[in-house]
Design a protein around this motif. Structure first.
Motif: not given
Length: 211
Positions: A174-177, A187-193, A195-201, A208-211
């Motif tokens: 989902q993050y298109m790494f 694109l990455h910031i859009e995916m972060l907003k 789906y939220g952060a994963s354990e590899v973030h 500052k990009f996710v709640e």
């Protein structure tokens, strides 16, 4: 502007000037060290240490950022084949969040140096600072453009990290790494907003990009 053959040959020879100066000071086994992945929002930071045979000329050797992905992959194989010794190491996302990216990059560099099968007596490190290196060393600003062994290390670190991010892309599609390698693209910031952060973030990077 493309270099002439003579200009390119001179550029490659000049990449040994710094190591030659170090050898004149009495050191014999010199490793170049560089890192990859300080800036991304996700994934480990990588570092490589490389000892090259004295005065080895590797065609097209350069700072990894100045090379295409295809050329980096080709040079990766040449470097691994020709190097006297090489080592790639990492510092984890958790370590980055705990001790900050600067210290984590230094940690990865020192792990790469420690991982060399042939021990060096001097280290040339890309950048303007390092901590924790107990071997005699010197930092070289833009060393990946000036020094053959640092350029080689930059390629090994970059290629290995890109391969690692490709694996993460399969685990977290989902993050298109595979498209941005974890860097903070739109694109990455859009995916972060979305789906939220994963354990590899890197939590300290993405807050500052996710709640």
């Amino acid at each position: 502007m493309k270099r002439t053959k003579e200009e390119e040959e001179k550029r490659l020879r000049d990449m040994w000037i710094i190591e030659d100066e170090i050898r004149e000071r009495g050191f014999e086994v010199i490793a170049g060290v560089d890192e990859a992945g300080r800036g991304p929002l996700a994934g480990d930071v990588y570092a490589a240490a490389v000892i090259l045979p004295k005065d080895l000329i590797i065609p097209n050797l350069n700072d990894s950022k100045k090379l295409s992905e295809k050329k980096r992959e080709e040079l990766y194989d040449v470097i691994c084949e020709k190097a006297v010794s090489y080592s790639v190491a990492t510092a984890s996302v958790e370590e980055i969040d705990e001790i900050n990216i600067r210290n984590a990059a230094f940690l990865a560099m020192n792990r790469a140096i420690a991982g060399l099968e042939k021990k060096c007596d001097f280290v040339l490190i890309d950048g303007n600072a390092v901590t924790g290196c107990e071997i005699p060393h010197e930092c070289v600003v833009k060393g990946d453009m000036k020094c053959a062994s640092i350029a080689a290390a930059s390629i090994l670190a970059k290629v290995t990290r890109d391969r690692y991010m490709a694996r993460l892309a399969e685990e977290y599609p989902q993050y298109m790494f595979e498209k941005h390698k974890g860097y903070g693209t739109a694109l990455h910031i859009e995916m972060l907003k979305k789906y939220g952060a994963s354990e590899v973030h890197r939590k300290t990077f993405v807050k500052k990009f996710v709640e």
